[in-house]
Design a protein around this motif. Structure first.
Motif, PDB file in Angstrom:
ATOM      1  N   SER A   1     -55.110 -46.032  21.477  1.00  0.00           N
ATOM      2  CA  SER A   1     -55.352 -44.732  20.853  1.00  0.00           C
ATOM      3  C   SER A   1     -54.628 -43.614  21.593  1.00  0.00           C
ATOM      4  O   SER A   1     -53.950 -42.782  20.977  1.00  0.00           O
ATOM      5  CB  SER A   1     -56.860 -44.460  20.828  1.00  0.00           C
ATOM      6  OG  SER A   1     -57.141 -43.147  20.417  1.00  0.00           O
ATOM      7  N   PHE A   2     -54.753 -43.596  22.916  1.00  0.00           N
ATOM      8  CA  PHE A   2     -54.089 -42.555  23.706  1.00  0.00           C
ATOM      9  C   PHE A   2     -52.566 -42.608  23.526  1.00  0.00           C
ATOM     10  O   PHE A   2     -51.908 -41.561  23.371  1.00  0.00           O
ATOM     11  CB  PHE A   2     -54.431 -42.723  25.187  1.00  0.00           C
ATOM     12  CG  PHE A   2     -55.707 -42.052  25.606  1.00  0.00           C
ATOM     13  CD1 PHE A   2     -55.890 -40.692  25.420  1.00  0.00           C
ATOM     14  CD2 PHE A   2     -56.722 -42.776  26.211  1.00  0.00           C
ATOM     15  CE1 PHE A   2     -57.056 -40.055  25.824  1.00  0.00           C
ATOM     16  CE2 PHE A   2     -57.894 -42.164  26.623  1.00  0.00           C
ATOM     17  CZ  PHE A   2     -58.062 -40.798  26.422  1.00  0.00           C
ATOM     18  N   ILE A   3     -52.000 -43.797  23.565  1.00  0.00           N
ATOM     19  CA  ILE A   3     -50.543 -43.927  23.456  1.00  0.00           C
ATOM     20  C   ILE A   3     -50.058 -43.456  22.090  1.00  0.00           C
ATOM     21  O   ILE A   3     -49.031 -42.759  21.985  1.00  0.00           O
ATOM     22  CB  ILE A   3     -50.124 -45.386  23.723  1.00  0.00           C
ATOM     23  CG1 ILE A   3     -50.341 -45.729  25.202  1.00  0.00           C
ATOM     24  CG2 ILE A   3     -48.661 -45.604  23.345  1.00  0.00           C
ATOM     25  CD1 ILE A   3     -50.060 -47.176  25.540  1.00  0.00           C
ATOM     26  N   MET A   4     -50.779 -43.806  21.031  1.00  0.00           N
ATOM     27  CA  MET A   4     -50.382 -43.384  19.690  1.00  0.00           C
ATOM     28  C   MET A   4     -50.437 -41.862  19.543  1.00  0.00           C
ATOM     29  O   MET A   4     -49.525 -41.249  18.985  1.00  0.00           O
ATOM     30  CB  MET A   4     -51.270 -44.050  18.647  1.00  0.00           C
ATOM     31  CG  MET A   4     -51.045 -45.542  18.485  1.00  0.00           C
ATOM     32  SD  MET A   4     -49.339 -45.960  18.038  1.00  0.00           S
ATOM     33  CE  MET A   4     -49.189 -45.147  16.438  1.00  0.00           C
ATOM     34  N   VAL A   5     -51.501 -41.261  20.045  1.00  0.00           N
ATOM     35  CA  VAL A   5     -51.610 -39.792  19.962  1.00  0.00           C
ATOM     36  C   VAL A   5     -50.510 -39.129  20.779  1.00  0.00           C
ATOM     37  O   VAL A   5     -49.889 -38.147  20.335  1.00  0.00           O
ATOM     38  CB  VAL A   5     -53.006 -39.336  20.439  1.00  0.00           C
ATOM     39  CG1 VAL A   5     -53.051 -37.815  20.580  1.00  0.00           C
ATOM     40  CG2 VAL A   5     -54.081 -39.795  19.466  1.00  0.00           C
ATOM     41  N   ALA A   6     -50.242 -39.652  21.980  1.00  0.00           N
ATOM     42  CA  ALA A   6     -49.169 -39.088  22.807  1.00  0.00           C
ATOM     43  C   ALA A   6     -47.826 -39.184  22.100  1.00  0.00           C
ATOM     44  O   ALA A   6     -47.027 -38.223  22.105  1.00  0.00           O
ATOM     45  CB  ALA A   6     -49.118 -39.806  24.152  1.00  0.00           C
ATOM     46  N   ALA A   7     -47.562 -40.322  21.471  1.00  0.00           N
ATOM     47  CA  ALA A   7     -46.293 -40.504  20.765  1.00  0.00           C
ATOM     48  C   ALA A   7     -46.168 -39.540  19.589  1.00  0.00           C
ATOM     49  O   ALA A   7     -45.092 -38.959  19.350  1.00  0.00           O
ATOM     50  CB  ALA A   7     -46.172 -41.949  20.287  1.00  0.00           C
TER      51      ALA A   7
ATOM     52  N   CYS B   1     -43.879 -34.435  17.428  1.00  0.00           N
ATOM     53  CA  CYS B   1     -44.038 -33.098  16.846  1.00  0.00           C
ATOM     54  C   CYS B   1     -43.381 -32.037  17.727  1.00  0.00           C
ATOM     55  O   CYS B   1     -42.750 -31.099  17.225  1.00  0.00           O
ATOM     56  CB  CYS B   1     -45.523 -32.778  16.664  1.00  0.00           C
ATOM     57  SG  CYS B   1     -46.338 -33.739  15.371  1.00  0.00           S
ATOM     58  N   ALA B   2     -43.521 -32.196  19.064  1.00  0.00           N
ATOM     59  CA  ALA B   2     -42.919 -31.225  19.977  1.00  0.00           C
ATOM     60  C   ALA B   2     -41.397 -31.285  19.917  1.00  0.00           C
ATOM     61  O   ALA B   2     -40.710 -30.251  19.853  1.00  0.00           O
ATOM     62  CB  ALA B   2     -43.406 -31.483  21.402  1.00  0.00           C
ATOM     63  N   GLY B   3     -40.844 -32.495  19.915  1.00  0.00           N
ATOM     64  CA  GLY B   3     -39.394 -32.637  19.918  1.00  0.00           C
ATOM     65  C   GLY B   3     -38.743 -32.206  18.619  1.00  0.00           C
ATOM     66  O   GLY B   3     -37.665 -31.592  18.620  1.00  0.00           O
TER      67      GLY B   3
ATOM     68  N   TRP C   1     -49.319 -33.702  24.665  1.00  0.00           N
ATOM     69  CA  TRP C   1     -49.001 -35.133  24.688  1.00  0.00           C
ATOM     70  C   TRP C   1     -49.009 -35.735  26.097  1.00  0.00           C
ATOM     71  O   TRP C   1     -49.428 -36.902  26.255  1.00  0.00           O
ATOM     72  CB  TRP C   1     -47.680 -35.412  23.959  1.00  0.00           C
ATOM     73  CG  TRP C   1     -46.409 -35.092  24.687  1.00  0.00           C
ATOM     74  CD1 TRP C   1     -45.655 -33.974  24.553  1.00  0.00           C
ATOM     75  CD2 TRP C   1     -45.727 -35.924  25.640  1.00  0.00           C
ATOM     76  NE1 TRP C   1     -44.552 -34.033  25.358  1.00  0.00           N
ATOM     77  CE2 TRP C   1     -44.570 -35.230  26.042  1.00  0.00           C
ATOM     78  CE3 TRP C   1     -45.981 -37.174  26.193  1.00  0.00           C
ATOM     79  CZ2 TRP C   1     -43.672 -35.738  26.971  1.00  0.00           C
ATOM     80  CZ3 TRP C   1     -45.096 -37.698  27.127  1.00  0.00           C
ATOM     81  CH2 TRP C   1     -43.955 -36.983  27.503  1.00  0.00           C
ATOM     82  N   PRO C   2     -48.603 -35.017  27.169  1.00  0.00           N
ATOM     83  CA  PRO C   2     -48.720 -35.640  28.503  1.00  0.00           C
ATOM     84  C   PRO C   2     -50.175 -35.893  28.903  1.00  0.00           C
ATOM     85  O   PRO C   2     -50.454 -36.851  29.632  1.00  0.00           O
ATOM     86  CB  PRO C   2     -48.061 -34.611  29.428  1.00  0.00           C
ATOM     87  CG  PRO C   2     -47.172 -33.799  28.553  1.00  0.00           C
ATOM     88  CD  PRO C   2     -47.899 -33.717  27.255  1.00  0.00           C
ATOM     89  N   VAL C   3     -51.097 -35.031  28.435  1.00  0.00           N
ATOM     90  CA  VAL C   3     -52.508 -35.240  28.753  1.00  0.00           C
ATOM     91  C   VAL C   3     -53.013 -36.515  28.087  1.00  0.00           C
ATOM     92  O   VAL C   3     -53.778 -37.289  28.682  1.00  0.00           O
ATOM     93  CB  VAL C   3     -53.341 -34.019  28.316  1.00  0.00           C
ATOM     94  CG1 VAL C   3     -54.820 -34.259  28.576  1.00  0.00           C
ATOM     95  CG2 VAL C   3     -52.877 -32.770  29.046  1.00  0.00           C
ATOM     96  N   ALA C   4     -52.593 -36.758  26.842  1.00  0.00           N
ATOM     97  CA  ALA C   4     -52.971 -37.996  26.163  1.00  0.00           C
ATOM     98  C   ALA C   4     -52.413 -39.212  26.900  1.00  0.00           C
ATOM     99  O   ALA C   4     -53.102 -40.240  27.051  1.00  0.00           O
ATOM    100  CB  ALA C   4     -52.481 -37.976  24.717  1.00  0.00           C
TER     101      ALA C   4
END
Length: 647
Positions: A442-448, A453-455, A539-542
């Motif tokens: 879950s964390f990896i998917m949200v971070a990705a 979105c940021a990029g 995303w780094p927090v995730a």
């Protein structure tokens, strides 16, 4: 005549009636010995006396020979793995598939006998246990929904800040989170101090006061009303904070009453109770949309003070009878579970168990880093997702969209989140998935998703290419799904089951409060950042959450929590290294516990079995009265204390 059998004595005689299951403390060679068993009432055809029983005078008596010794049983995690899981994966998958077929068949039979029976059973098992979190989801998430209405109905106070103080107005977005944090810590301690039921009554009483204050909040000026409204939120938050540790703790301990169910479906029971939070959000938006259409021109702008006030006041007011019913249920229907009182009685503890708190920090401090850390990271992006909503809706429909349009998009997002709640609950107990893998995924998917979105933010918001906005819409919704399909729900479960009963509520409160620190930080901080930077920060927090989970979180999928209580008995008696059971199996330890503390080296099924056999062969003193100790057993085997006696 009453006959007391230990849990390993085999199946009772067909004419015996089981009365209760409990621990009995006897004396073996001058040392206190705890034996788990069931008291039976002999009927007209009593069986031959076996094991340890009571004479008609109530004294212990040796009523016959000991039964056969315990047989070696292979623990499921000890099965050979083969290539890519091999035998262990195949066998566990086959077992779980058979259980699923049996459950579906059982539900279908219930439905055929009574079409409403499955719904009633669901409500009893998951609805009422999670009703406090339903109230939390309804009220807390309505604060942001109401803010959208306030900005258009009370522009001088909520947008231009000419009649209200900007600090107090902005405080309404996070003051309830501070109240929740305080409530989680306070009621978490109280749950282990005065008991689960008493604590649940107190926190629901505070919730009732908060709901009443929210409903009647008004003042002579807009400024005073905002201050009143903020304090009402704080009081409600304190009460609702207690529902976090109490709901999870009680659901975990309730599931333990059925040993086979607990081992297989404990996670599902806890997480389906937590799903009531999502239903609270969903019902709140449904009620607000309905009331807005009733009171204000079918939901369309402009929004006037009177109709707007009626909308949000009635939405709060209808909760008052619900809270009153919950109070009635907890006073007259809800029963106190005996697990906490029995273990405190066993250890001669009155009041709060400070010894257990010190042992929690010593032996489970690294687990607190894990559960508190993943909850912090989860709340950071979960509440950050709510902050992004205004940006998301503004890009799709414009910044001047009506309240009804904003709520409709939130309504869709809440529906997506509900799907995530249920998918997580259905998957969490599969041993080939487990809590830790689901959380990390879950964390990896949200971070990705947030990194994407940021990029690509400038391209996603390019209104010249409408398809890009639809991609942005999809990414926003799918991030909501993956946030709930894992970390948001598993953090609630892990914070309860990773700790022993005597300190479980406190540990859950500490973990949950750490999460609320993350939500407060993100709500306050992200207001000072640009839209793209919000994604860059989140995303780094995730990703950090995935790392914390991978290192510090233990996966207790498939572990009977009675084994954890057994290990805790060793720890409290100063002989933690003498425990060799499944609770220190590498499968149920975090990587920190395996590679730094080396706890997996204690696991020795042969030594564990020998301890149990020695306990079975022990001869009791005949004059020591029996008294209750605790409940629970593992795989038909009795528990064992540091001296090799049953517990």
């Amino acid at each position: 005549m009453y006959i007391y059998r230990s849990m390993a004595d085999g199946i009772p005689h067909e004419h015996e009636e089981a009365l209760d299951e409990n621990m009995r403390v006897i004396e073996v060679e001058g040392k206190p010995t705890a034996v788990l068993g069931i008291r039976y009432k002999a009927a007209t055809d009593p069986p031959p006396p076996i094991g340890i029983g009571r004479t008609p005078s109530g004294k212990l008596a040796d009523t016959g020979p000991q039964p056969d010794e315990l047989q070696q049983q292979e623990y499921w995690a000890d099965r050979p793995s083969g290539i890519c899981g091999g035998t262990r994966l195949t066998s566990t998958f086959r077992e779980e598939l058979m259980e699923n077929k049996q459950e579906i068949s059982s539900v279908w039979n219930m439905f055929k006998n009574d079409p409403l029976a499955p719904a009633a059973a669901y409500w009893r098992s998951y609805g009422m246990p999670g009703i406090g979190l339903f109230l939390e989801g309804y009220v807390i998430f309505s604060i942001s929904n109401n803010s959208t209405l306030f900005k258009q109905a009370y522009p001088k106070c909520w947008s231009k800040f000419t009649t209200c103080n900007v600090t107090w107005t902005q405080a309404t977005t996070y003051v309830q989170l501070i109240g929740i944090l305080i409530g989680q810590l306070m009621f978490g301690v109280m749950g282990d101090w005065i008991g689960r039921k008493a604590t649940m009554l107190i926190d629901m009483s505070v919730i009732l006061i908060g709901v009443i204050l929210l409903t009647v909040s008004r003042a002579a000026t807009d400024y005073n009303w905002v201050v009143f409204y903020a304090w009402a939120q704080f009081i409600f938050g304190v009460g609702i904070g207690g529902e976090y540790p109490m709901t999870s703790t009680r659901a975990t301990e309730e599931s333990e009453e059925n040993r086979q169910y607990a081992q297989r479906h404990r996670g599902r029971k806890v997480m389906l109770a937590y799903t009531m939070q999502g239903w609270g959000q969903f019902i709140n938006l449904s009620v607000l949309l309905l009331l807005l259409n009733i009171f204000n021109h079918h939901g369309h702008a402009p929004y006037h003070r009177g109709p707007a006030g009626a909308t949000w006041r009635v939405s709060f007011g209808i909760l008052i009878p619900v809270v009153l019913y919950v109070l009635y249920h907890r006073i007259y229907v809800l029963k106190e579970l005996k697990l906490l009182s029995s273990v405190k009685k066993r250890d001669n503890v009155q009041g709060y168990d400070w010894k257990s708190f010190r042992l929690l920090i010593t032996y489970f401090g690294h687990r607190l880093i894990g559960t508190g850390g993943i909850w912090f990271c989860n709340d950071w992006y979960f509440y950050g997702n709510g902050v992004f909503r205004s940006t998301f809706v503004g890009l799709l429909v414009g910044s001047n969209a009506s309240v009804q349009v904003n709520w409709l998009y939130s309504y869709i997002n809440t529906g997506v989140q509900l799907v995530g709640y249920y998918c997580a609950a259905m998957c969490v107990d599969y041993r080939w998935i487990g809590r830790r893998r689901l959380t990390v995924f879950s964390f990896i998917m949200v971070a990705a998703i947030f990194a994407s979105c940021a990029g690509a933010y400038p391209h996603l918001i390019d209104k010249k290419h409408r398809k890009n906005l639809h991609v942005f819409q999809f990414l926003y919704y799918i991030s909501s799904f993956f946030g709930l399909f894992g970390s948001h729900t598993t953090s609630f479960l892990l914070s309860a089951e990773m700790y022993p009963a005597q300190i479980r509520s406190t540990a859950h409160g500490i973990s949950a409060a750490t999460g609320k620190v993350g939500s407060i930080c993100v709500v306050v901080w992200l207001n000072y950042l640009g839209n793209r930077n919000k994604f860059w920060i989140t995303w780094p927090v995730a990703l950090l959450g995935a790392v914390v989970c991978w290192v510090f979180v233990a996966d207790l999928t498939g572990l009977d929590l009675a084994e954890q209580e057994r290990r805790w008995f060793f720890i409290r008696n100063g002989s933690a290294k003498d425990y060799h059971g499944p609770a220190v199996h590498w499968r149920h330890l975090s990587r920190f516990e395996r590679h730094v503390l080396r706890l997996h080296r204690q696991y020795d099924p042969v030594a564990d079995l020998q301890q149990r056999r020695e306990a079975r062969m022990a001869k009791p003193s005949y004059n020591t009265p029996l008294k209750p100790l605790t409940t629970g057993h593992t795989n038909g085997q009795s528990l064992t204390s540091p001296s090799g006696t049953d517990i």
